[in-house]
Design a protein around this motif. Structure first.
Motif, PDB file in Angstrom:
ATOM      1  N   ARG A 261      -0.252  -8.389   0.998  1.00 24.37           N
ATOM      2  CA  ARG A 261      -0.060  -7.863  -0.772  1.00 24.37           C
ATOM      3  C   ARG A 261      -0.013  -6.811   0.147  1.00 24.37           C
ATOM      4  O   ARG A 261      -0.240  -5.608  -1.087  1.00 24.37           O
ATOM      5  CB  ARG A 261      -1.879  -8.181  -0.879  1.00 24.37           C
ATOM      6  CG  ARG A 261      -2.689  -9.494  -0.766  1.00 24.37           C
ATOM      7  CD  ARG A 261      -3.684  -9.630  -1.135  1.00 24.37           C
ATOM      8  NE  ARG A 261      -3.684 -11.064  -1.505  1.00 24.37           N
ATOM      9  CZ  ARG A 261      -4.844 -11.575  -0.388  1.00 24.37           C
ATOM     10  NH1 ARG A 261      -5.272 -11.150   0.606  1.00 24.37           N
ATOM     11  NH2 ARG A 261      -5.390 -12.603  -1.062  1.00 24.37           N
ATOM     12  N   LEU A 262       0.360  -6.035   1.114  1.00 26.66           N
ATOM     13  CA  LEU A 262       0.330  -5.007   1.008  1.00 26.66           C
ATOM     14  C   LEU A 262       2.009  -4.328   1.136  1.00 26.66           C
ATOM     15  O   LEU A 262       2.070  -3.357   0.836  1.00 26.66           O
ATOM     16  CB  LEU A 262      -0.005  -3.831   2.543  1.00 26.66           C
ATOM     17  CG  LEU A 262      -1.620  -3.929   3.335  1.00 26.66           C
ATOM     18  CD1 LEU A 262      -1.161  -3.778   4.883  1.00 26.66           C
ATOM     19  CD2 LEU A 262      -2.227  -3.610   2.165  1.00 26.66           C
ATOM     20  N   ALA A 263       2.954  -4.892   0.865  1.00 27.66           N
ATOM     21  CA  ALA A 263       3.914  -4.496   0.221  1.00 27.66           C
ATOM     22  C   ALA A 263       3.769  -4.543  -1.368  1.00 27.66           C
ATOM     23  O   ALA A 263       3.688  -4.938  -2.082  1.00 27.66           O
ATOM     24  CB  ALA A 263       4.952  -6.010   0.441  1.00 27.66           C
ATOM     25  N   GLY A 264       4.846  -3.009  -1.000  1.00 26.16           N
ATOM     26  CA  GLY A 264       4.980  -2.324  -2.369  1.00 26.16           C
ATOM     27  C   GLY A 264       3.774  -1.156  -3.284  1.00 26.16           C
ATOM     28  O   GLY A 264       3.880  -0.873  -3.965  1.00 26.16           O
ATOM     29  N   ASP A 295       4.220   0.619   7.823  1.00 27.74           N
ATOM     30  CA  ASP A 295       4.480  -0.665   8.467  1.00 27.74           C
ATOM     31  C   ASP A 295       4.485  -1.700   8.390  1.00 27.74           C
ATOM     32  O   ASP A 295       5.048  -2.566   8.101  1.00 27.74           O
ATOM     33  CB  ASP A 295       4.117  -0.076  10.025  1.00 27.74           C
ATOM     34  CG  ASP A 295       4.666   0.536  10.883  1.00 27.74           C
ATOM     35  OD1 ASP A 295       5.602   2.312  10.074  1.00 27.74           O
ATOM     36  OD2 ASP A 295       3.604   1.045  11.782  1.00 27.74           O
ATOM     37  N   ALA A 296       3.877  -1.978   7.181  1.00 30.71           N
ATOM     38  CA  ALA A 296       3.230  -2.870   7.051  1.00 30.71           C
ATOM     39  C   ALA A 296       3.787  -3.236   5.152  1.00 30.71           C
ATOM     40  O   ALA A 296       3.528  -4.805   4.668  1.00 30.71           O
ATOM     41  CB  ALA A 296       2.054  -3.530   6.506  1.00 30.71           C
ATOM     42  N   ALA A 449     -12.157  -5.417  -6.338  1.00 31.98           N
ATOM     43  CA  ALA A 449     -11.395  -6.668  -5.271  1.00 31.98           C
ATOM     44  C   ALA A 449      -9.792  -6.576  -4.484  1.00 31.98           C
ATOM     45  O   ALA A 449      -9.800  -6.650  -3.515  1.00 31.98           O
ATOM     46  CB  ALA A 449     -11.157  -7.508  -6.705  1.00 31.98           C
ATOM     47  N   LEU A 450      -9.360  -5.024  -5.533  1.00 27.04           N
ATOM     48  CA  LEU A 450      -8.539  -4.704  -4.347  1.00 27.04           C
ATOM     49  C   LEU A 450      -8.615  -3.575  -3.196  1.00 27.04           C
ATOM     50  O   LEU A 450      -8.171  -3.826  -2.255  1.00 27.04           O
ATOM     51  CB  LEU A 450      -7.631  -3.879  -5.482  1.00 27.04           C
ATOM     52  CG  LEU A 450      -6.593  -3.031  -4.745  1.00 27.04           C
ATOM     53  CD1 LEU A 450      -5.420  -3.679  -4.650  1.00 27.04           C
ATOM     54  CD2 LEU A 450      -5.740  -1.939  -5.667  1.00 27.04           C
ATOM     55  N   LEU A 451     -10.119  -2.964  -3.147  1.00 31.42           N
ATOM     56  CA  LEU A 451      -9.987  -2.162  -2.187  1.00 31.42           C
ATOM     57  C   LEU A 451     -10.112  -3.041  -1.426  1.00 31.42           C
ATOM     58  O   LEU A 451      -9.792  -3.116   0.442  1.00 31.42           O
ATOM     59  CB  LEU A 451     -10.987  -1.075  -1.950  1.00 31.42           C
ATOM     60  CG  LEU A 451     -10.717  -0.658  -3.262  1.00 31.42           C
ATOM     61  CD1 LEU A 451     -12.197   0.520  -3.099  1.00 31.42           C
ATOM     62  CD2 LEU A 451      -9.546   0.854  -2.182  1.00 31.42           C
ATOM     63  N   LEU A 452     -11.378  -3.918  -0.965  1.00 31.56           N
ATOM     64  CA  LEU A 452     -11.727  -5.102  -0.433  1.00 31.56           C
ATOM     65  C   LEU A 452     -10.542  -5.919   0.427  1.00 31.56           C
ATOM     66  O   LEU A 452     -10.594  -5.821   1.532  1.00 31.56           O
ATOM     67  CB  LEU A 452     -12.839  -6.402  -0.585  1.00 31.56           C
ATOM     68  CG  LEU A 452     -13.912  -5.567  -1.288  1.00 31.56           C
ATOM     69  CD1 LEU A 452     -14.790  -6.850  -2.292  1.00 31.56           C
ATOM     70  CD2 LEU A 452     -14.331  -5.223  -0.003  1.00 31.56           C
ATOM     71  N   GLN A 453      -9.641  -6.154  -0.504  1.00 30.04           N
ATOM     72  CA  GLN A 453      -7.750  -6.551   0.151  1.00 30.04           C
ATOM     73  C   GLN A 453      -7.185  -6.285   1.087  1.00 30.04           C
ATOM     74  O   GLN A 453      -6.891  -6.389   1.620  1.00 30.04           O
ATOM     75  CB  GLN A 453      -7.186  -6.649  -1.244  1.00 30.04           C
ATOM     76  CG  GLN A 453      -8.239  -8.344  -1.781  1.00 30.04           C
ATOM     77  CD  GLN A 453      -7.263  -8.660  -3.201  1.00 30.04           C
ATOM     78  OE1 GLN A 453      -5.897  -8.296  -3.629  1.00 30.04           O
ATOM     79  NE2 GLN A 453      -6.878  -9.713  -3.540  1.00 30.04           N
ATOM     80  N   VAL A 454      -7.384  -4.527   0.619  1.00 30.04           N
ATOM     81  CA  VAL A 454      -6.124  -3.056   0.953  1.00 30.04           C
ATOM     82  C   VAL A 454      -7.177  -3.379   2.390  1.00 30.04           C
ATOM     83  O   VAL A 454      -6.434  -3.197   3.497  1.00 30.04           O
ATOM     84  CB  VAL A 454      -6.304  -2.762  -0.060  1.00 30.04           C
ATOM     85  CG1 VAL A 454      -5.803  -1.635   1.096  1.00 30.04           C
ATOM     86  CG2 VAL A 454      -5.205  -2.559  -0.604  1.00 30.04           C
TER      87      VAL A 454
END
Length: 474
Positions: A261-264, A295-296, A449-454
């Motif tokens: 999910r970090l890509a882009g 890097d991710a 939700a996005l912060l938790l994913q990141v």
């Protein structure tokens, strides 16, 4: 971390409960043993209800054996910051002004949701008086230390909660955050804490600090924080400002390849927000953390969001609230509270006019507009959580600091209470003398939700959150 049940994640505990390889009673006994082992050194617990906790754990054990847990978090041990009402337990908020005799016949919304989930309530955590400052000490309950050194401050005002979690005195805690109060101690203790968007976690009674004050989870990992969010964000009609419950599960949203999910992802790195100053080790750790994202596959740019320090406006809003709290206890109350709180109320709160308050609100609204526009270009903002590492316990500020007021050394936390944005602190390093360093991730309003994913992706790529505190290894 060691393999002690007290230091296992909530998911690991409940998986073991389901398999029958560990019981909620054993997990609770281990958490109680950690309290017995460490709390004389760190003073993180206001009090512990061992008998009540074990009774709850036995009930949870029976439910798991019958294949009928109340929730997937049934039996997980938790402590509660002593700012939340707890039925049958005193809530004195770190103050001698409150009579512990009660009556105490009501739970705060988050506490009620925890009981409904089957979580095991162990006791209450220490807090400074009325949760007013960024370290945890009070005239009523003394000084709270740090898992990485009992002589270091835990931060505050949720310092008891963070220290308890860091030492396995419960898997979770819930704290409040009006200007950094879950994030400051998370940074200092090497734990993880989220200040959600205002209104995401229902609160009752309303905070005297108004819409600055949020509630949120304190945990050892982002995944555990997400599991706790799934509980404490349940609806409660007593909070008129609460948002609708989230759609879906925060924890389930972390399933799968989180790092993909970090890509882009568009990430802004601002080491100083344009006005702060950091210890070199702090800045180096935060820059290294930003490189992990790059890097991710994230697109990381160093850019300031274009804000200025809003501390003067924050002081008006914060200390008018504090003045209102204390005034309820009569004209002599100022003489009986934390002397620095009394001085700050006199300087910033009691003399503020309605015009001053409205001017402060105008600053707040302008700040929100600026940050809203900023997040149209960037998904996440990275900053240090704190510009410094933990300093000696029992002090209001680092030795030799030009001001003893807590806002003078927390420049990156209170702006996001002003804007009500979600902000997450995760461990991102240790100083040379092994004091934790925190990374703050800030998202647009409603983007927890996005912060938790990141944040979860960062913790899958690093192991700072698994570092074992000094008090456990010594």
């Amino acid at each position: 971390m060691t393999d002690s049940p007290a230091l296992r994640s909530a998911h690991e505990l409940t998986a073991s409960f389901a398999e029958g390889t560990l019981s909620p009673v054993e997990a609770t006994q281990d958490a109680l043993a950690s309290i017995e082992r460490y709390d004389n050194a760190v003073n993180a617990m206001l009090f512990t209800d061992a008998d009540g906790a074990l009774a709850q754990a036995r009930a949870s054990e029976s439910r798991w054996r019958a294949g009928a847990p109340l929730s997937r978090s049934d039996g997980v041990p938790v402590t509660i910051k002593d700012m939340f009402l707890t039925r049958g337990w005193p809530t004195v908020r770190g103050s001698t002004l409150i009579d512990p005799a009660g009556p105490w016949d009501e739970d705060a919304p988050a506490v009620a949701r925890l009981r409904e989930s089957g979580a095991v309530l162990l006791g209450k955590n220490t807090t400074p008086e009325f949760a007013w400052k960024g370290v945890t000490d009070s005239k009523s309950h003394g000084v709270t230390g740090n898992p990485w050194g009992a002589d270091l401050t835990s931060g505050g005002s949720s310092g008891g909660a963070a220290t308890a979690v860091g030492l396995g005195m419960g898997t979770w805690s819930i704290g409040t955050d009006g200007g950094g109060s879950v994030r400051i101690p998370a940074s200092f203790t090497g734990t993880t804490a989220l200040k959600p968007t205002f209104g995401r976690m229902p609160m009752y009674p309303p905070s005297p600090y108004g819409t600055l004050s949020h509630g949120g989870p304190v945990a050892r990992s982002v995944h555990d924080a997400a599991l706790l969010m799934d509980i404490i964000c349940g609806p409660d009609s007593r909070d008129w400002a609460a948002m609708p419950p989230p759609v879906g599960s925060y924890a389930d949203a972390l399933d799968g390849d989180a790092t993909a999910r970090l890509a882009g992802l568009r990430i802004a790195l601002s080491p100083t927000l344009g006005y702060g100053h950091n210890d070199p080790e702090i800045e180096a750790a935060v820059r290294a953390a930003a490189q992990v994202f790059a890097d991710a596959g994230a697109v990381v740019e160093e850019v300031d969001p274009g804000i200025s320090d809003c501390v003067d406006a924050f002081h008006v809003l914060w200390f008018t609230g504090a003045s209102k709290v204390v005034s309820a206890y009569g004209p002599q109350a100022l003489d009986g509270i934390d002397p620095l709180l009394a001085r700050s109320i006199r300087e910033y709160g009691s003399e503020a006019s309605a015009s001053d308050y409205l001017d402060a609100m105008a600053v707040r609204m302008d700040l929100g507009v600026t940050m809203g526009a900023f997040h149209e270009s960037y998904d996440v903002l990275l900053t240090p959580t704190m510009p410094i590492a933990a300093f000696p316990a029992g002090q209001d500020a680092p030795t030799g600091w030009p001001s003893d007021l807590w806002t003078s050394w927390t420049p990156y936390t209170y702006p996001f209470n002003m804007t009500q944005q979600p902000a997450l602190s995760v461990p991102c390093g240790l100083t040379g003398d092994r004091r934790p360093i925190g990374l703050q991730l800030v998202g647009a309003r409603h983007a927890e939700a996005l912060l938790l994913q990141v944040g979860d992706a960062f913790q899958r790529l690093t192991d700072w959150h698994t570092a074992t505190p000094t008090l456990i290894t010594d």
